[in-house]
Design an enzyme around this catalytic site. Sequence first.
Site, short mmCIF file in Angstrom:
data_model
loop_
_atom_site.label_atom_id
_atom_site.label_comp_id
_atom_site.label_asym_id
_atom_site.label_seq_id
_atom_site.Cartn_x
_atom_site.Cartn_y
_atom_site.Cartn_z
N GLU A 41 -11.18 4.95 4.80
CA GLU A 41 -10.66 5.89 5.80
C GLU A 41 -11.71 6.13 6.88
OE1 GLU A 41 -7.68 6.91 6.28
OE2 GLU A 41 -6.70 6.59 4.36
N TYR A 91 0.84 -1.20 0.00
CA TYR A 91 0.00 0.00 0.00
C TYR A 91 0.88 1.26 0.00
CZ TYR A 91 -3.34 3.53 1.51
OH TYR A 91 -4.10 4.66 1.57
N TRP A 150 -4.85 1.23 10.50
CA TRP A 150 -4.94 1.09 9.05
C TRP A 150 -4.64 -0.35 8.64
CZ3 TRP A 150 -7.56 3.06 5.48
CH2 TRP A 150 -7.25 2.86 4.13
#
Length: 187
Positions: A39, A17, A47
Amino acid sequence: MPRCDWATDTNPLMTHYHDYEWGVPTTDERETFELLTLESMQAGLSWQTILNKRTNFRRAFDNFDVDKVAAYDDRDVERLRADAGIVRNRLKINAAINNARVIQAWHSDGRTLNAWLWHYVDNHPIVHRYATQAELPAQTALAERVSKDLKQAGFRFVGPTIIQSFLEALGILDDHMAGCTINHLSE
């Protein structure tokens, strides 16, 4: 290869990512809706947790097709709440559906979320190169302004900290650390 502190080699999803998505400018509307939703889902979680569930989110939310998600009804909310492969918070799920509906209405008017977001930076990413992760702000004046405007437009779960991360994910803010060898703007 030196990377930002959070992109460890111990989690391949985080590393991938970081190296190939985070900070890469995007104007793809589906991808933008996906990142906004992820998000928002991440609020209060890590995350890494969200990335580990990303495939499940894509399946559960029809690959973040705005029109499909905008058409979700109470049965879909219950289906999502029962899906152990995603974050099952009712407020976050309802926010994703609401946000899809706002975007869909914009599309009907010939507008896109991407064009709206990129106008804040005159279509040019803002590049920061912080020396340490501790210097990276949780929110900036830009994130506060975008958050306020998104809320006025009807979006939900778009506080300034979420929007700061969202703008970084989209590449509107390029906040790789000074020692990080990833530089998407030179690619």
